[in-house]
Design a protein around this motif. Structure first.
Motif, mmCIF file in Angstrom:
data_model
loop_
_atom_site.group_PDB
_atom_site.id
_atom_site.type_symbol
_atom_site.label_atom_id
_atom_site.label_comp_id
_atom_site.label_asym_id
_atom_site.label_seq_id
_atom_site.Cartn_x
_atom_site.Cartn_y
_atom_site.Cartn_z
ATOM 1 N N GLY A 34 0.839 -1.190 0.000
ATOM 2 C CA GLY A 34 0.000 0.000 0.000
ATOM 3 C C GLY A 34 0.876 1.242 0.000
ATOM 4 O O GLY A 34 2.030 1.208 0.460
ATOM 5 N N TYR A 35 0.343 2.335 -0.519
ATOM 6 C CA TYR A 35 1.142 3.541 -0.743
ATOM 7 C C TYR A 35 1.888 3.998 0.510
ATOM 8 O O TYR A 35 3.042 4.421 0.423
ATOM 9 N N GLY B 196 -3.442 -2.377 2.800
ATOM 10 C CA GLY B 196 -2.370 -3.287 3.171
ATOM 11 C C GLY B 196 -1.756 -3.990 1.971
ATOM 12 O O GLY B 196 -2.214 -3.850 0.827
ATOM 13 N N ALA B 197 -0.706 -4.768 2.241
ATOM 14 C CA ALA B 197 0.014 -5.477 1.180
ATOM 15 C C ALA B 197 -0.831 -6.634 0.631
ATOM 16 O O ALA B 197 -1.581 -7.277 1.365
ATOM 17 N N ILE B 198 -0.655 -6.888 -0.672
ATOM 18 C CA ILE B 198 -1.366 -8.003 -1.317
ATOM 19 C C ILE B 198 -0.353 -8.869 -2.041
ATOM 20 O O ILE B 198 0.534 -8.358 -2.729
ATOM 21 N N PHE C 15 -0.155 -6.702 8.314
ATOM 22 C CA PHE C 15 0.591 -6.311 7.110
ATOM 23 C C PHE C 15 -0.215 -6.622 5.840
ATOM 24 O O PHE C 15 -0.277 -5.816 4.916
ATOM 25 N N LEU C 16 -0.821 -7.804 5.788
ATOM 26 C CA LEU C 16 -1.528 -8.225 4.572
ATOM 27 C C LEU C 16 -2.961 -7.697 4.546
ATOM 28 O O LEU C 16 -3.698 -7.807 5.524
ATOM 29 N N GLY D 120 -10.843 -7.320 -1.598
ATOM 30 C CA GLY D 120 -10.600 -6.012 -0.981
ATOM 31 C C GLY D 120 -10.156 -5.053 -2.070
ATOM 32 O O GLY D 120 -9.566 -5.471 -3.075
ATOM 33 N N SER D 121 -10.448 -3.783 -1.896
ATOM 34 C CA SER D 121 -10.102 -2.789 -2.914
ATOM 35 C C SER D 121 -9.505 -1.555 -2.259
ATOM 36 O O SER D 121 -9.614 -1.363 -1.048
#
Lengths: 271, 130
Positions: free
Chosen positions: A49-50, A76-78, A144-145, A182-183
């Protein structure tokens, strides 16, 4: 009148995928063209994520060897691997460009509408729903995720059957939720980009996350899935789009962004 | 600060201009309309002190739940101060958007850009139309 295009893309690198999404957002802001894009990833890729710290990826051992890219959107991170990803860029004059929560809900409802028949309809033992509760965690406490976070509007699935609480044999509790969609969004000069991931099958690089397809036994190809989801989103948002390729001028812009920004360590490790 | 004494950009930033030692200094923040529209803010990235900005250039970014948005410099000039307390206390933005929630101070380099800003009444009209 908003001009529209639908792009169903081949799997590509993380830098290219993020560059195309940013190009489409700028195109929505500058030329007022709306684009729905469905795409995949050519190799397992971790997107941050930014506002996430690059060093935080070390928390997630299973994805440490994966390529990493930073998104321009929040959240979050994907771990993008066995999933279907979408992006929707809307110009400022689209009614949902200013109603960001409504846009989130509308697109996610479209996914639910497309996926429900694949689950077996009303007789299915699985429930697919959009969360209406906000996260109770502060931003710094969130996992984190992305798929381990829970925000209002996320799509989760659960079994209709209740289960026995292992801590109290007398207590029957609802089965747990698994987040599968998730978006995240980015605004630019009144236009908006929303992109998100449908977790279809579990990845070896994120084995703790359950994919929808293998968990509930859906047998659908990526093409069938892309068609069902794009049709549902267009219907839900009352958009009429024709399938198109990325125009050459935008492809050139995306290539510059991919090389100069998204593939650079300066961007990926900026914080 | 009283919003009636401020100027406003169409992108929802407010500006308070004062003269200090012969220089015009703009204090910049986000309007209450913008803060409410952004809902729950979770991160902010402030501009660096000393950065030269152009009018309407993105110079700060905020994240609300999952949406990242730009904050645009309403005037051209040099960033001479930022509100360091904001990143750890984002609730200030909604509690006092026109006071303690200021974001940055800009030493105005080109006053021509001020002509593109609105007074409070014109800004309220813009918000009502959105």
């Amino acid at each position: 009148m908003v001009a529209h295009r639908l792009i169903i893309d081949r799997p590509a690198s993380g830098a290219w995928n993020m560059a195309v999404d940013e190009t489409l957002l700028i195109d929505a802001a500058v030329r007022g063209i709306a684009t729905l894009r469905l795409y995949q990833w050519s190799e397992p890729t971790l997107s941050l994520g930014y506002f996430q710290q690059y060093g935080d990826r070390n928390q997630h051992l299973a994805s440490r060897e994966c390529v990493c890219v930073r998104r321009q959107t929040g959240g979050g991170a994907i771990l993008h691997d066995r999933e279907l990803t979408y992006s929707l860029a809307l110009p400022a004059n689209h009614p949902l460009a200013r109603q960001t929560e409504s846009l989130y809900a509308s697109v996610h409802d479209a996914f639910i509408a497309a996926l429900k028949p694949m689950l077996g309809g009303e007789d299915s033992r699985w429930i697919l729903l959009r969360r209406d509760q906000e996260s109770t965690m502060s931003a710094h406490e969130e996992p984190f995720l992305c798929f381990q976070r829970r925000a209002r509007g996320d799509v989760v699935f659960r079994s209709r059957e209740t289960s026995i609480d292992p801590g109290d044999n007398a207590a029957r509790t609802a089965s747990p939720d698994w987040k599968v969609l998730g978006s995240a969004q980015r605004r630019h000069q009144g236009a908006i980009l929303q992109h998100g991931s449908l977790l279809w099958n579990t990845s070896l690089a994120a084995p703790e996350l359950a994919g929808l397809s293998e968990s509930v036994g859906i047998d659908a190809s990526t093409d069938e899935l892309s068609t069902a989801i794009s049709e549902a989103i267009l219907r839900k948002l009352s958009l009429h789009m024709s399938q198109a390729e990325l125009p050459p001028d935008l492809e050139s812009n995306a290539r510059q962004l991919a090389n100069n920004k998204y593939a650079s360590a300066a961007w990926t490790k900026r914080r | 600060m009283n919003p009636d004494k401020l100027l406003f950009a169409k992108t929802h930033e407010w500006v308070a201009v004062v003269s200090e030692g012969g220089q015009k200094i703009a204090t910049v923040g986000l309007t209450s309309f913008a803060v409410e529209a952004l809902t729950d803010l979770v991160f902010i990235e402030l501009p660096k002190i000393g950065r030269q900005v152009s009018a309407e250039e993105s110079f700060c970014e905020v994240e609300s739940v999952k949406a990242v948005s730009d904050v645009y410099a309403p005037v051209a000039g040099e960033v001479i101060a930022v509100n360091e307390s904001l990143p750890d206390n984002l609730e200030i933005l909604s509690r006092d958007p026109y006071g303690d929630g200021w974001i940055a101070r800009i030493k105005i380099g080109d006053e021509a850009g001020l002509k593109n800003l609105m007074d409070h009444a014109a800004y309220q009209k813009q918000c009502e139309e959105q």
